[in-house]
Every structure is written in C-alpha cells, then in structure tokens.
Design a protein around this motif. Sequence first.
Motif, PDB file in Angstrom:
ATOM      1  N   ASN A 130      19.692  19.077 -22.826  1.00 23.26           N
ATOM      2  CA  ASN A 130      18.240  18.989 -22.930  1.00 23.26           C
ATOM      3  C   ASN A 130      17.707  19.242 -24.327  1.00 23.26           C
ATOM      4  N   VAL A 131      18.308  20.158 -25.054  1.00 20.06           N
ATOM      5  CA  VAL A 131      17.819  20.460 -26.405  1.00 20.06           C
ATOM      6  C   VAL A 131      18.335  19.454 -27.420  1.00 20.06           C
ATOM      7  N   PHE A 132      19.637  19.172 -27.382  1.00 19.03           N
ATOM      8  CA  PHE A 132      20.236  18.366 -28.446  1.00 19.03           C
ATOM      9  C   PHE A 132      20.318  16.880 -28.108  1.00 19.03           C
ATOM     10  N   GLU A 133      20.450  16.534 -26.843  1.00 19.41           N
ATOM     11  CA  GLU A 133      20.520  15.117 -26.472  1.00 19.41           C
ATOM     12  C   GLU A 133      19.132  14.591 -26.103  1.00 19.41           C
ATOM     13  N   ARG A 134      18.495  15.142 -25.114  1.00 14.54           N
ATOM     14  CA  ARG A 134      17.167  14.639 -24.734  1.00 14.54           C
ATOM     15  C   ARG A 134      16.113  15.013 -25.773  1.00 14.54           C
ATOM     16  N   GLY A 135      16.178  16.242 -26.267  1.00 16.05           N
ATOM     17  CA  GLY A 135      15.193  16.686 -27.254  1.00 16.05           C
ATOM     18  C   GLY A 135      15.513  16.254 -28.675  1.00 16.05           C
ATOM     19  N   GLY A 232       6.627  14.973 -31.633  1.00 11.56           N
ATOM     20  CA  GLY A 232       7.346  16.041 -30.956  1.00 11.56           C
ATOM     21  C   GLY A 232       7.944  15.590 -29.636  1.00 11.56           C
ATOM     22  N   ARG A 233       8.953  16.332 -29.189  1.00 10.48           N
ATOM     23  CA  ARG A 233       9.633  16.046 -27.932  1.00 10.48           C
ATOM     24  C   ARG A 233       9.535  17.272 -27.028  1.00 10.48           C
ATOM     25  N   ILE A 234       9.047  17.069 -25.821  1.00  7.36           N
ATOM     26  CA  ILE A 234       8.904  18.144 -24.842  1.00  7.36           C
ATOM     27  C   ILE A 234       9.874  17.866 -23.710  1.00  7.36           C
ATOM     28  N   VAL A 235      10.723  18.838 -23.415  1.00  5.94           N
ATOM     29  CA  VAL A 235      11.744  18.661 -22.386  1.00  5.94           C
ATOM     30  C   VAL A 235      11.469  19.638 -21.254  1.00  5.94           C
ATOM     31  N   GLN A 236      11.252  19.092 -20.079  1.00  3.47           N
ATOM     32  CA  GLN A 236      10.914  19.885 -18.890  1.00  3.47           C
ATOM     33  C   GLN A 236      12.174  20.138 -18.069  1.00  3.47           C
ATOM     34  N   ILE A 237      12.467  21.420 -17.785  1.00  2.33           N
ATOM     35  CA  ILE A 237      13.659  21.708 -16.974  1.00  2.33           C
ATOM     36  C   ILE A 237      13.340  22.533 -15.735  1.00  2.33           C
ATOM     37  N   ALA A 238      12.101  22.969 -15.567  1.00  3.10           N
ATOM     38  CA  ALA A 238      11.707  23.706 -14.360  1.00  3.10           C
ATOM     39  C   ALA A 238      10.189  23.810 -14.329  1.00  3.10           C
ATOM     40  N   PHE A 239       9.674  24.342 -13.211  1.00  5.25           N
ATOM     41  CA  PHE A 239       8.218  24.433 -13.014  1.00  5.25           C
ATOM     42  C   PHE A 239       7.866  25.769 -12.359  1.00  5.25           C
ATOM     43  N   LEU A 240       8.090  26.870 -13.084  1.00  7.06           N
ATOM     44  CA  LEU A 240       7.847  28.182 -12.506  1.00  7.06           C
ATOM     45  C   LEU A 240       6.371  28.409 -12.195  1.00  7.06           C
ATOM     46  N   LYS A 241       5.477  27.721 -12.915  1.00  2.14           N
ATOM     47  CA  LYS A 241       4.039  27.852 -12.637  1.00  2.14           C
ATOM     48  C   LYS A 241       3.471  26.646 -11.885  1.00  2.14           C
ATOM     49  N   GLY A 242       4.355  25.776 -11.402  1.00  6.48           N
ATOM     50  CA  GLY A 242       3.886  24.666 -10.592  1.00  6.48           C
ATOM     51  C   GLY A 242       4.191  23.308 -11.171  1.00  6.48           C
ATOM     52  N   ARG A 243       4.372  22.330 -10.266  1.00  5.76           N
ATOM     53  CA  ARG A 243       4.737  20.958 -10.651  1.00  5.76           C
ATOM     54  C   ARG A 243       3.545  20.094 -10.999  1.00  5.76           C
ATOM     55  N   LYS A 244       2.334  20.544 -10.670  1.00  2.00           N
ATOM     56  CA  LYS A 244       1.142  19.723 -10.874  1.00  2.00           C
ATOM     57  C   LYS A 244       0.198  20.410 -11.846  1.00  2.00           C
ATOM     58  N   ALA A 245      -0.421  19.602 -12.703  1.00  2.00           N
ATOM     59  CA  ALA A 245      -1.311  20.160 -13.708  1.00  2.00           C
ATOM     60  C   ALA A 245      -2.233  19.073 -14.222  1.00  2.00           C
ATOM     61  N   GLU A 246      -3.354  19.485 -14.798  1.00  4.05           N
ATOM     62  CA  GLU A 246      -4.228  18.573 -15.522  1.00  4.05           C
ATOM     63  C   GLU A 246      -3.850  18.619 -16.994  1.00  4.05           C
ATOM     64  N   ALA A 247      -3.782  17.471 -17.608  1.00  4.26           N
ATOM     65  CA  ALA A 247      -3.412  17.414 -19.025  1.00  4.26           C
ATOM     66  C   ALA A 247      -4.210  16.326 -19.719  1.00  4.26           C
ATOM     67  N   ASP A 248      -4.493  16.558 -20.987  1.00  8.77           N
ATOM     68  CA  ASP A 248      -5.178  15.574 -21.813  1.00  8.77           C
ATOM     69  C   ASP A 248      -4.122  14.663 -22.426  1.00  8.77           C
ATOM     70  N   PHE A 249      -3.925  13.502 -21.801  1.00  4.03           N
ATOM     71  CA  PHE A 249      -2.847  12.618 -22.237  1.00  4.03           C
ATOM     72  C   PHE A 249      -3.174  11.879 -23.531  1.00  4.03           C
ATOM     73  N   THR A 260       9.895  14.418 -21.586  1.00 10.84           N
ATOM     74  CA  THR A 260      11.011  14.026 -20.734  1.00 10.84           C
ATOM     75  C   THR A 260      11.473  15.234 -19.928  1.00 10.84           C
ATOM     76  N   GLY A 261      12.502  15.069 -19.144  1.00 11.12           N
ATOM     77  CA  GLY A 261      13.026  16.172 -18.352  1.00 11.12           C
ATOM     78  C   GLY A 261      14.292  15.755 -17.644  1.00 11.12           C
ATOM     79  N   SER A 262      14.962  16.728 -17.046  1.00 13.53           N
ATOM     80  CA  SER A 262      16.194  16.409 -16.334  1.00 13.53           C
ATOM     81  C   SER A 262      16.564  17.534 -15.387  1.00 13.53           C
ATOM     82  N   THR A 263      17.442  17.207 -14.446  1.00  5.66           N
ATOM     83  CA  THR A 263      18.125  18.198 -13.634  1.00  5.66           C
ATOM     84  C   THR A 263      19.623  18.003 -13.864  1.00  5.66           C
ATOM     85  N   LEU A 264      20.410  19.007 -13.550  1.00  9.49           N
ATOM     86  CA  LEU A 264      21.840  18.938 -13.822  1.00  9.49           C
ATOM     87  C   LEU A 264      22.678  18.850 -12.554  1.00  9.49           C
ATOM     88  N   ARG A 265      22.323  19.597 -11.536  1.00 10.52           N
ATOM     89  CA  ARG A 265      23.201  19.751 -10.368  1.00 10.52           C
ATOM     90  C   ARG A 265      23.573  18.435  -9.713  1.00 10.52           C
TER      91      ARG A 265
END
Length: 326
Positions: A130-135, A232-249, A260-265
């Motif tokens: 996530n840091v070196f490949e996706r980010g 900049g590159r933002i990589v999402q790997i979890a959502f401890l405060k929730g999966r839904k949000a309002e954002a200024d795109f 971007t983001g990913s799961t591993l398992r």
Amino acid sequence: MNAIAITEPGGPKVLQPVQRPIPEPGPGEVRIAVRAAGVNRPDMLQRQGAYPPPKGASDLPGLEVSGTIDALGEGVSRWSAGNQVCALVPGGGYAEYCIAHASNCLPLPAGFTFTEAAAVPETFFTVWHNVFERGGLGRGETMLVHGGASGIGTTAIQLAVAFGARVIVTAGTDEKCKACVALGAHRAINYRSEDFVDAVRNATDGHGADVILDMVGGDYIDRNYSAAAIDGRIVQIAFLKGRKAEADFSKLMMKRLTHTGSTLRARSVEFKARLASELDEAVWPLLEQRKVAPVIDMIFPLADAWRAHERMEESAHTGKIVLDVA
C-alpha cells in the motif's frame, strides 16, 4: 491440537479454546508447528461477524504465524521439514498447527525470536503493497500515517524512513506520539489536541503530504484531501470511523489526487507470493540488520486470546500484540 475458535459473533470472550484435528497440507502447502501468532484488527472483525474468511480458508482466526515446518504437501521444493519460517495465512493462525502456502512463507529473519517473527507478515505485506506500490512513496517525499502507533503505523514509519522518506503521523496520546518520533517520525500529531490538516501544512511549509496511509475513514477522508500535496496519493486500508463520508471532490480534481485502497486477505496466493518475493529481496536484509523491526506491545498465551482482543479494542497498545502458542 489446541486452537481458539469463534463460538459465535460477539465480544472478546466468544474466543474459546477448542480441540481440532491437526490439518494436513495439500499440494503446494506446508504445515507449520506454530510457536507464535500475530493479532490483527481483521481478527476482531471476524470475531464480530463482519469479516468472514475467504472460501476454503480455516474458520479459525489468525492471519500470521511463525514456527517450524513439520510436513510438506505435494510439489513443495523450497522448504524442508525443520525449517523455521513466518507466514501470511488466510486464517487458522490461532492454533498449534497451521497450513500455509509454501510461496507465502519467508525464512525466520536471522536473530529474530518466534514472537518477533510472528509480528512481521501481515503488517509488512500490507505496508509494502500500500505504501510503496499503490502509494508510490519515493525518496525525499513526505508520508502522513494515521494511527502511527498501531502495528501498521510503526511498520510504515520504519520502512518509509529506511527508504529515504519523511514521515508525519497522527496518534491519540502524547506517549504514543513520543514512541512514533523515537521510531523515526519527523512529526507526531496528537489528533485529540491538534488539527492534523494545519499541522501537516505547517510541517511541510505548505506542501502537504505526498502519500497518506489512512485506516480511519469517516470525516478523515475530506480532511485528507486538504492535507494532501498536489499529485498526492491517498491509500485507504480500513474505516475505523466509518465507510461513508461527505467529501469535497473538487479537491481531488484541483490537486490531481489519487485515492485508492486495497485489502490483503482475499487476494490470490500468487499475488501474496509476489509480495513475499519482493519483501525477501528488499526488506529481509533490513530486518536482519535490525534497521527495522516489529514493535511488540504485549504477548498473551494462546488460551488468553480474548485478553489480546480486549487489549486491541482498548486502543492503548503501541505496535503489535502477539499470542505465544508454544
């Protein structure tokens, strides 16, 4: 064999000792006599009924182990019985024996204890991808890591610094912030008392973070867009405060951001094998030279896995929590 099973979805005490048959390795697999197992947040989600194991994986929790190979499946040539390894597994780590694909195993780093080695696979595979490949974090760039004192965070700090990047982190206490700085972070922000967007801008002379590793989600998503640098590159790997949000795109467009983001398992054995090979070449020498190392918070006996989950849910830990299976 002794193992820890999830008796029903719920709190930590649904983790109960059970007896299970010793598993047999299939083609391309090895059986590991487990000495230690890492504890990770996906284990907690599985315990709560929110993260079922992939098809064909053990229903027992546990995504990383260390130990000694004691049986080989058909076609395995790299390993021999008696080899000491650590491994990324899709489940089954909370047990005295665990099956791993041979290609998802790595040798125990020279000088490492089994406890230390069990704290490596999940976080190092995750951070590397996530840091070196996706980010695409590069030398001289700045990375912002949310949850800097977590297992992922402490790993990300050390690897980023080892490869020539500068790291800013957020953490929830002054003590955790100090621990992150001791690991090499340039700046640690107590998110309870400081606004991380302003702090990142000040720490980078207005440039922002080139890469942001986020496991928080929720309202951090829009704030990450504000804290990020141009391109900049933002990589999402979890959502401890929730999966839904309002954002200024519009920030995404104006700054030319990549989110971007990913799961591993659930990724394929082949994908994980590629990551294992890359880690063996690029990161294992750093581990063996102790230029990077997992940070161990606490060790619990296997039978007390529920206490390890309580410790993680309290969010008081710094680094990794490990189960002593031996």
